[in-house]
Design a protein around this motif. Sequence first.
Motif, PDB file in Angstrom:
ATOM      1  N   UNK A   1      43.315   2.572  87.408  1.00 13.66           N
ATOM      2  CA  UNK A   1      43.784   3.712  87.014  1.00 13.66           C
ATOM      3  C   UNK A   1      42.569   4.752  87.437  1.00 13.66           C
ATOM      4  N   UNK A   2      43.279   6.002  87.728  1.00 12.37           N
ATOM      5  CA  UNK A   2      42.492   6.884  88.396  1.00 12.37           C
ATOM      6  C   UNK A   2      42.621   8.102  87.661  1.00 12.37           C
ATOM      7  N   UNK A   3      41.746   8.953  86.907  1.00 11.01           N
ATOM      8  CA  UNK A   3      41.772   9.973  86.176  1.00 11.01           C
ATOM      9  C   UNK A   3      41.438  11.369  86.935  1.00 11.01           C
ATOM     10  N   UNK A   4      42.225  12.339  87.186  1.00  8.58           N
ATOM     11  CA  UNK A   4      41.866  13.504  88.140  1.00  8.58           C
ATOM     12  C   UNK A   4      41.160  12.913  89.330  1.00  8.58           C
ATOM     13  N   UNK A   5      40.140  13.462  89.893  1.00  9.61           N
ATOM     14  CA  UNK A   5      39.535  13.347  90.944  1.00  9.61           C
ATOM     15  C   UNK A   5      38.025  12.600  90.697  1.00  9.61           C
ATOM     16  N   UNK A   6      37.888  12.346  89.558  1.00  5.08           N
ATOM     17  CA  UNK A   6      36.559  11.642  89.192  1.00  5.08           C
ATOM     18  C   UNK A   6      36.374  10.142  88.756  1.00  5.08           C
ATOM     19  N   UNK A   7      37.253  10.067  87.842  1.00  3.72           N
ATOM     20  CA  UNK A   7      37.313   8.902  86.892  1.00  3.72           C
ATOM     21  C   UNK A   7      37.948   7.885  87.326  1.00  3.72           C
ATOM     22  N   UNK A   8      37.631   6.416  86.982  1.00  3.05           N
ATOM     23  CA  UNK A   8      38.283   5.290  87.433  1.00  3.05           C
ATOM     24  C   UNK A   8      37.962   4.077  86.276  1.00  3.05           C
ATOM     25  N   UNK A   9      39.054   3.175  86.368  1.00  2.00           N
ATOM     26  CA  UNK A   9      38.752   2.227  85.866  1.00  2.00           C
ATOM     27  C   UNK A   9      39.240   1.050  86.845  1.00  2.00           C
ATOM     28  N   UNK A  10      38.857  -0.338  87.195  1.00  2.00           N
ATOM     29  CA  UNK A  10      39.223  -1.211  88.115  1.00  2.00           C
ATOM     30  C   UNK A  10      38.790  -2.449  87.438  1.00  2.00           C
ATOM     31  N   UNK A  11      39.866  -3.536  87.763  1.00  2.00           N
ATOM     32  CA  UNK A  11      39.840  -4.761  87.573  1.00  2.00           C
ATOM     33  C   UNK A  11      40.056  -5.572  88.933  1.00  2.00           C
ATOM     34  N   UNK A  12      39.400  -6.270  89.222  1.00  2.00           N
ATOM     35  CA  UNK A  12      39.481  -6.807  90.815  1.00  2.00           C
ATOM     36  C   UNK A  12      40.581  -7.867  90.536  1.00  2.00           C
ATOM     37  N   UNK A  13      40.758  -8.419  89.691  1.00  2.00           N
ATOM     38  CA  UNK A  13      41.975  -9.365  89.304  1.00  2.00           C
ATOM     39  C   UNK A  13      42.875  -9.345  88.088  1.00  2.00           C
ATOM     40  N   UNK A  14      44.077  -8.687  88.267  1.00  2.00           N
ATOM     41  CA  UNK A  14      44.716  -8.259  87.171  1.00  2.00           C
ATOM     42  C   UNK A  14      44.863  -9.053  85.927  1.00  2.00           C
ATOM     43  N   UNK A  15      44.725 -10.558  86.257  1.00  2.00           N
ATOM     44  CA  UNK A  15      44.879 -11.515  85.428  1.00  2.00           C
ATOM     45  C   UNK A  15      43.584 -11.765  84.492  1.00  2.00           C
ATOM     46  N   UNK A  16      42.543 -10.938  84.804  1.00  2.00           N
ATOM     47  CA  UNK A  16      41.358 -11.205  83.945  1.00  2.00           C
ATOM     48  C   UNK A  16      40.852  -9.898  83.601  1.00  2.00           C
ATOM     49  N   UNK A  17      40.094  -9.842  82.534  1.00  2.00           N
ATOM     50  CA  UNK A  17      39.599  -8.536  81.691  1.00  2.00           C
ATOM     51  C   UNK A  17      38.503  -7.937  82.571  1.00  2.00           C
ATOM     52  N   UNK A  18      37.613  -8.620  83.269  1.00  2.00           N
ATOM     53  CA  UNK A  18      36.337  -7.925  83.702  1.00  2.00           C
ATOM     54  C   UNK A  18      36.453  -6.864  84.869  1.00  2.00           C
ATOM     55  N   UNK A  19      36.041  -6.064  84.601  1.00  2.00           N
ATOM     56  CA  UNK A  19      36.064  -4.861  85.683  1.00  2.00           C
ATOM     57  C   UNK A  19      34.834  -3.789  85.232  1.00  2.00           C
ATOM     58  N   UNK A  20      34.936  -2.616  85.980  1.00  2.00           N
ATOM     59  CA  UNK A  20      34.168  -1.611  85.869  1.00  2.00           C
ATOM     60  C   UNK A  20      34.812  -0.291  85.890  1.00  2.00           C
ATOM     61  N   UNK A  21      34.315   0.836  85.087  1.00  2.00           N
ATOM     62  CA  UNK A  21      34.575   2.023  85.102  1.00  2.00           C
ATOM     63  C   UNK A  21      33.513   3.039  85.096  1.00  2.00           C
ATOM     64  N   UNK A  22      34.212   4.190  85.402  1.00  2.00           N
ATOM     65  CA  UNK A  22      33.142   5.535  85.521  1.00  2.00           C
ATOM     66  C   UNK A  22      34.129   6.603  85.352  1.00  2.00           C
ATOM     67  N   UNK A  23      33.410   7.561  84.481  1.00  2.00           N
ATOM     68  CA  UNK A  23      33.914   8.719  84.398  1.00  2.00           C
ATOM     69  C   UNK A  23      33.717   9.839  85.322  1.00  2.00           C
ATOM     70  N   UNK A  24      32.999   9.762  86.098  1.00  2.00           N
ATOM     71  CA  UNK A  24      32.367  10.459  87.224  1.00  2.00           C
ATOM     72  C   UNK A  24      31.801   9.748  88.512  1.00  2.00           C
ATOM     73  N   UNK A  25      32.692   9.242  89.144  1.00  2.00           N
ATOM     74  CA  UNK A  25      32.510   8.788  90.735  1.00  2.00           C
ATOM     75  C   UNK A  25      33.565   9.344  91.418  1.00  2.00           C
ATOM     76  N   UNK A  26      33.422  10.471  91.925  1.00  3.19           N
ATOM     77  CA  UNK A  26      34.521  10.943  92.811  1.00  3.19           C
ATOM     78  C   UNK A  26      34.506  10.081  94.215  1.00  3.19           C
ATOM     79  N   UNK A  27      33.468   9.532  94.586  1.00  3.38           N
ATOM     80  CA  UNK A  27      33.728   8.620  95.764  1.00  3.38           C
ATOM     81  C   UNK A  27      34.584   7.384  95.543  1.00  3.38           C
ATOM     82  N   UNK A  28      34.300   6.474  94.500  1.00  7.81           N
ATOM     83  CA  UNK A  28      35.087   5.429  94.404  1.00  7.81           C
ATOM     84  C   UNK A  28      36.354   6.020  94.064  1.00  7.81           C
ATOM     85  N   UNK A  29      36.700   6.918  93.277  1.00  5.88           N
ATOM     86  CA  UNK A  29      37.852   7.656  92.869  1.00  5.88           C
ATOM     87  C   UNK A  29      38.657   7.902  94.343  1.00  5.88           C
TER      88      UNK A  29
END
Length: 181
Positions: free
Chosen positions: A128-156
């Motif tokens: 999920x990408x929010x505006x041009x800075x935030x993101x949440x990502x899970x490498x495998x949709x079948x698992x709950x592990x992942x990372x998020x950031x409210x301010x990482x324009x590069x990854x976004x």
Amino acid sequence: METTGNIITAAGADIGALQLGIGSQEVVFDTRREISDLVAALAGQATRSLLLYTHDLEPLIFDQQPFLDAVRAMVRGHRDSHLLVLLQDGRSAVQNSNRLIELSRRLSSRIQVRRPQSEYRDFAKTFLLADNSGYLQRPLYSRYEGTASFNNPGTNRRLQQYFMRVWEHSEPDTELRRLHL
């Protein structure tokens, strides 16, 4: 809240204190509840766009009232705002009566859902990408592990480029059409 440099764990973190476009913390999560809280917070702070790449609109995450309320407020509150969804399995979302599908039917000019073409359907990541800075990502949709950031324009930006490439080669999902009998 556990902290290691700019990495914090979602367990015990004050998610409400994280602000879109501010800070550099990366949040590590591993439970459905943490994901639900993070997607609601990201959506609640987005003002222009949300981009969602998902396998089946997981009802325990994307059919929760805080997330739906945040999406509804964003698309109704800002004239040029939108939610674009790339959905790999529309049938499952329809069978589960996902409320985001119904919301997309009522607000079709602001919420669009498409199905990726076959060459992109083996993509296992959810994000999920929010505006041009935030993101949440899970490498495998079948698992709950992942990372998020409210301010990482590069990854976004990197995820946004992939999303838009797939979006340009996607089509409306026939599973989502409403049948009038």
